[in-house]
Design a protein around this motif. Structure first.
Motif, short mmCIF file in Angstrom:
data_model
loop_
_atom_site.label_atom_id
_atom_site.label_comp_id
_atom_site.label_asym_id
_atom_site.label_seq_id
_atom_site.Cartn_x
_atom_site.Cartn_y
_atom_site.Cartn_z
N GLU A 194 -8.32 4.99 2.72
CA GLU A 194 -8.22 5.31 1.05
C GLU A 194 -8.67 4.23 0.37
OE1 GLU A 194 -5.76 8.24 -0.28
OE2 GLU A 194 -5.42 8.99 1.60
N CYS A 195 -7.64 2.83 0.74
CA CYS A 195 -7.76 1.75 -0.02
C CYS A 195 -8.55 0.81 0.29
CB CYS A 195 -6.35 1.22 -0.29
SG CYS A 195 -5.32 2.53 -1.03
N ASP A 196 -9.19 0.89 1.67
CA ASP A 196 -9.90 -0.15 2.09
C ASP A 196 -9.14 -1.40 2.57
OD1 ASP A 196 -13.11 -2.25 1.75
OD2 ASP A 196 -12.10 -1.27 3.50
N PHE A 197 -7.86 -0.96 2.92
CA PHE A 197 -6.95 -1.94 3.20
C PHE A 197 -6.78 -2.30 4.77
CE2 PHE A 197 -2.63 -3.95 1.80
CZ PHE A 197 -1.88 -4.23 2.99
N CYS A 221 -5.98 1.22 6.04
CA CYS A 221 -5.81 2.30 4.92
C CYS A 221 -7.20 2.57 4.72
CB CYS A 221 -4.93 2.07 4.02
SG CYS A 221 -4.79 3.42 2.87
N HIS A 237 -0.05 4.36 1.05
CA HIS A 237 -0.38 5.10 2.00
C HIS A 237 0.01 4.55 3.15
CE1 HIS A 237 -3.59 5.52 -1.55
NE2 HIS A 237 -3.05 6.86 -1.19
N ASP A 245 0.73 -1.13 0.06
CA ASP A 245 -0.08 -0.08 -0.19
C ASP A 245 0.73 1.32 -0.04
OD1 ASP A 245 -3.29 0.51 0.73
OD2 ASP A 245 -1.92 2.05 1.00
#
Length: 919
Positions: free
Chosen positions: A840-843, A838, A806, A804
């Motif tokens: 923003e990335c749904d991580f 994260c 971010h 990732d």
């Protein structure tokens, strides 16, 4: 004698020690445009002449009217056309003393004391117009009946003369000031004019001298001897006056008057001097002629009735109360600088002023000066040109090598003493990158008696390049010279020390600034009940906002204008006038106001900038920036100093990581280094630790030498306090009493360290990972049943992973967690347990997946071992799909390993079990 002069580079100048006769024409000096009557320098090829005085003017001077920079002598106006003198406001086109930074100009007549340049012309103008006069410095007898043509007194002592006309004049008469002010006629100035048998307004006698002092408005006249009575201008004024009461003691009448000795109004029976008509209070008759005050750094201040005859003071404000001083009346002044003070302030300001009784005044003054003026350097080599002394090489106490004088000005360099750009000639080391400007190198004494502090201050320097000092006046870190008190530990950076004066002229304000009296008191030594230094001043005190940055000064020390409401904190008062930034090729200048500032913003941070506050600007590029953006967080810290520490094999350098977009993690605490840091200089080693955190600098771990208990600083900071606030729980956490016992030393029967605690003990599960803490040390909530193991308590709030772009943030609970799983290992994730995410990335990822198996071990460290020819690097092979076999035991290296850095060598061993076989 031929000389090369900068104002006439084409030809040499020849000294002429004779009366000039140049085709019966008036010869004009090219330096001051005044007539030449005596010795001068001349060019035989050109019509170019210079007074001897003008030709010998110093190329560089410092003046109190412009203390920020030195003034350099130029042969002509630095502008197109004439220049305007900043002191007399007149236009000229001859020699000028110029400051290129501030565009400040002084014509040479305003740059020096009256009479310095005009001796020849005054003697000619007031005394003799037919021939030039020759100066005779010897005190010889001129014969009976020879009298001065100005005062009509017998000739004796130094004089000017014309042999052709039998004309003689005293040197003191030839140098009489053309205009004076006297208390006997305070309404208008008196001018020196030719006499026409006028009546003296003081003695009522006819004036027979050739010249008298006249008031052209009131027709008031004074003899020269009455204008300069011996009782006022003698060396001992108090012994010369003859005071008598103006009123009969038997009379009950009283009159109003203004005392000429102290300048205050009086009512009653005044006393008057029968020789000069001074009117004083009865108590002012016995005023001490000399005082010693702790509010001024020179050893004495002197009382005078006529300040103009003693000094041309730039300061017109009292150095104690900062109110305006009326120089028409008596004051106390300093003969060594422009300090003046009211009489009552000098005598009555607490115990700061005491009578200074001296039997031998000259010896006492020298003794007081020498006591605190120990030089900070030794002269190695010097050159003398007549009376001028040039020190070419010195040995300064702050550096191990000799420093050599460099005349070339380079404002890209910074002085290592004050960390300000160098704008004058300076001293430098031929072996090191070390520079000191003239002020810091030869003008700062090693020991100094400061007017604001009871005990002497010592000029200090730390040779350890990573040891930064903290100024108690401006509250900023610095690396350079400082004055320190050995009694109360007050430390002042030399930048602030040079600004803390009785009067201080700053380019950001038109009037003089001063240190208020109540600010002086907090700078006193705290030993002996005199108050507290500024760092310990009363926090309840309301400090005004600085006019430069609109922030209340943290150190509670500021400068104030006596005329208006302008106030300046020490941070803004010591800002460098010129700065440089990597985003602009030109220098940035400190700017106080920009009339064309329609859309003010900072180019560096792209945020709004208040147009009323100070900023740095490049006019050519239209580049504006906040001072903190242009200078950085640590403008007075010199980066790059290299030292070697015991617990790291390579030298470490001091670096500033404030502006790093992705700061590297500290090798000690694991948190990002986004401030000052110590970084390894070896290109193959990425070691870095925080500078501002003492626990990171001190050691990589805390260890008990008795029971060998080791505690990581991350854990040490969490259990150090009785209560610990963690972002994963709303209540404070604490270390239970039974957990404290197992941390005690196992020597002496006081308990056992945690790794040998009772195995039968039931340890609760951690609320963050639902795992029973292996070390048996955990934190507990006093309100609820929340418990936190040390692994989860010390998890970093922010992490990064290669999958990732971010940062991943430690997340304690997600309401939208419908299908919880770890993206890295693709396994289910308990939604009640902590994880990294994260947004923003749904991580989402498990902490162990996001951080790895060894989150607090820095890979890449390189060392050489005796049993392998190449350096080995520490690597983490935990995630390798097909791990390489260990060259010692043959088992796969699927954990920490030591791998050869040579690309042609595939050597690898386990870090844990096989490491010792390499030693």
């Amino acid at each position: 004698m031929e000389v090369e002069h900068f104002s006439h580079p084409d030809h040499p100048l020849i000294f002429l020690n004779q009366v000039l006769e140049y085709s019966c024409e008036l010869v004009i000096c090219s330096g001051c445009e005044g007539p030449i009557w005596g010795p001068c320098y001349s060019c035989t090829s050109c019509y170019f002449f210079l007074h001897k005085t003008c030709a010998e003017l110093p190329r560089e001077i410092k003046r109190r009217i412009h203390p920020r920079h030195p003034l350099h002598l130029l042969a002509k106006s630095p502008y197109e056309g004439n220049y305007r003198c900043s002191r007399c406001d007149k236009f000229f086109n001859y020699f000028v003393y110029h400051c290129s930074f501030c565009e400040f100009d002084l014509d040479i007549k305003c740059a020096f004391q009256p009479g310095f340049l005009e001796v020849d012309s005054q003697a000619h103008q007031f005394s003799h117009k037919d021939h030039p006069l020759i100066l005779n410095e010897e005190q010889e007898y001129h014969g009976e009946g020879v009298v001065c043509c100005v005062c009509k007194e017998p000739m004796s002592g130094p004089s000017y003369s014309c042999i052709s006309c039998n004309f003689f004049v005293h040197k003191k008469c030839a140098e009489l000031p053309p205009e004076i002010k006297r208390h006997i006629h305070p309404e208008h100035p008196l001018r020196l004019l030719p006499n026409h048998h006028m009546i003296c307004g003081f003695c009522k006698e006819t004036c027979y001298e050739s010249f008298v002092y006249c008031c052209i408005v009131c027709e008031f006249n004074l003899h020269i001897k009455c204008a300069f009575p011996t009782c006022v201008y003698a060396a001992d004024q108090d012994q010369g006056h003859q005071f008598r009461s103006l009123l009969n003691p038997r009379s009950f009448k009283s009159i109003s008057f203004t005392c000429n000795a102290c300048g205050t109004d009086g009512y009653g029976s005044p006393f008057m001097c029968t020789m000069c008509q001074l009117v004083v209070h009865e108590e002012c008759i016995s005023l001490p002629g000399t005082l010693k005050t702790a509010l001024h750094h020179h050893p004495r201040i002197i009382h005078t009735y006529q300040l103009q005859q003693c000094i041309e003071s730039i300061s017109k404000y009292c150095g104690i109360c900062r109110r305006e001083v009326d120089t028409e009346y008596g004051v106390y002044y300093c003969p060594d600088c422009d300090f003046v003070a009211h009489v009552n302030c000098s005598r009555e300001y607490g115990d700061s002023a005491t009578e200074f009784v001296v039997e031998n005044e000259e010896e006492q003054s020298v003794a007081v000066d020498d006591q605190f003026m120990e030089p900070s350097f030794h002269v190695v080599r010097e050159i003398k040109h007549g009376e001028e002394r040039i020190i070419e090489e010195i040995k300064h106490f702050s550096h191990q090598h000799n420093l050599i004088l460099t005349d070339k000005v380079d404002d890209d360099l910074k002085c290592d003493g004050c960390m300000l750009p160098i704008s004058t000639s300076f001293y430098s080391c031929a072996s090191c990158n070390f520079f000191l400007d003239k002020t810091c190198s030869i003008e700062l004494p090693r020991r100094k008696k400061w007017q604001y502090h009871q005990n002497q201050l010592i000029l200090s320097w730390s040779r350890w390049v990573h040891y930064l000092l903290y100024c108690d006046v401006c509250n900023q870190y610095f690396r350079g010279l400082s004055y320190e008190c050995n009694v109360c530990a007050l430390r002042i950076d030399v930048r602030c020390f040079k600004s803390l004066k009785d009067s201080f002229k700053h380019g950001g304000h038109e009037d003089l600034l001063n240190l208020p009296t109540d600010r002086k008191s907090i700078l006193r030594c705290r030993i002996g009940g005199y108050g507290l230094p500024p760092l310990l001043a009363d926090d309840r005190e309301i400090i005004p906002h600085c006019s430069g940055c609109c922030v209340s000064e943290e150190s509670k020390v500021f400068l104030k204008c006596a005329v208006c409401d302008f106030k300046l904190g020490m941070k803004c008062a010591t800002l460098p006038y010129k700065a440089r930034h990597e985003y602009d090729d030109h220098p940035l200048f400190l700017t106080y106001i920009n009339e064309n500032d329609y859309q003010p913003s900072c180019i560096l941070c792209e945020k709004y900038r208040d147009p009323k506050l100070w900023f740095y600007r490049c006019e050519e590029c239209d580049f504006d920036a906040h001072p903190e953006c242009a200078l950085g967080k640590y403008p007075y810290v010199k980066l790059g100093g290299v030292l070697t520490y015991r617990k790291h094999p390579h030298p470490l350098a001091l670096v500033d990581k404030t502006a790093d977009y992705r700061p590297q993690a500290c090798d000690t605490c694991g948190e990002p280094c986004h401030d000052l840091a110590l970084e390894c200089t070896d290109t193959n080693c990425s070691f870095i630790v925080h500078w501002e955190r003492w626990e990171c600098r001190k050691s990589l771990w805390y260890r008990c030498d008795v029971c060998e208990l080791c505690v990581d600083v991350r854990c040490f900071k969490s259990i150090l306090k009785d209560s610990f606030k963690h972002g994963g729980h709303e209540h404070p956490l604490y270390l239970p009493a039974d957990r404290k016992n197992i941390l005690r030393c196992n020597i002496g029967g006081r308990g056992r360290p945690p790794w040998v605690a009772d195995d039968g003990e039931i340890i609760p599960h951690c609320s963050g990972c639902c795992v029973s803490e292996e070390s048996r040390v955990f934190l507990k909530c006093a309100v609820c049943d929340f418990k936190l193991g040390m692994k989860c308590a010390t998890l970093p709030y922010k992490a990064r992973h290669e999958y990732d772009d971010h940062p991943l943030l430690l997340t304690y609970f997600n309401e939208n967690d419908y299908q919880p799983s770890c993206i890295i290992c693709e396994k289910d994730r308990d939604p009640k347990l902590w994880f990294y995410r994260c947004e923003e990335c749904d991580f989402d990822a498990h902490p162990e997946c996001a951080l790895g198996k060894y989150p607090y071990v820095k890979s890449g460290e390189v060392l050489t071992y005796p049993k392998h020819p190449h350096p080995l690097a520490l690597v983490d092979r935990t995630g390798d799909y097909r791990p390489q076999a260990c060259d010692i035991c043959g088992e796969p290296c699927d954990e920490l390993a030591l791998e050869c850095t040579d690309p042609n060598c595939n050597f690898i061993v386990h870090r844990r079990q096989c490491f010792n076989l390499l030693l």
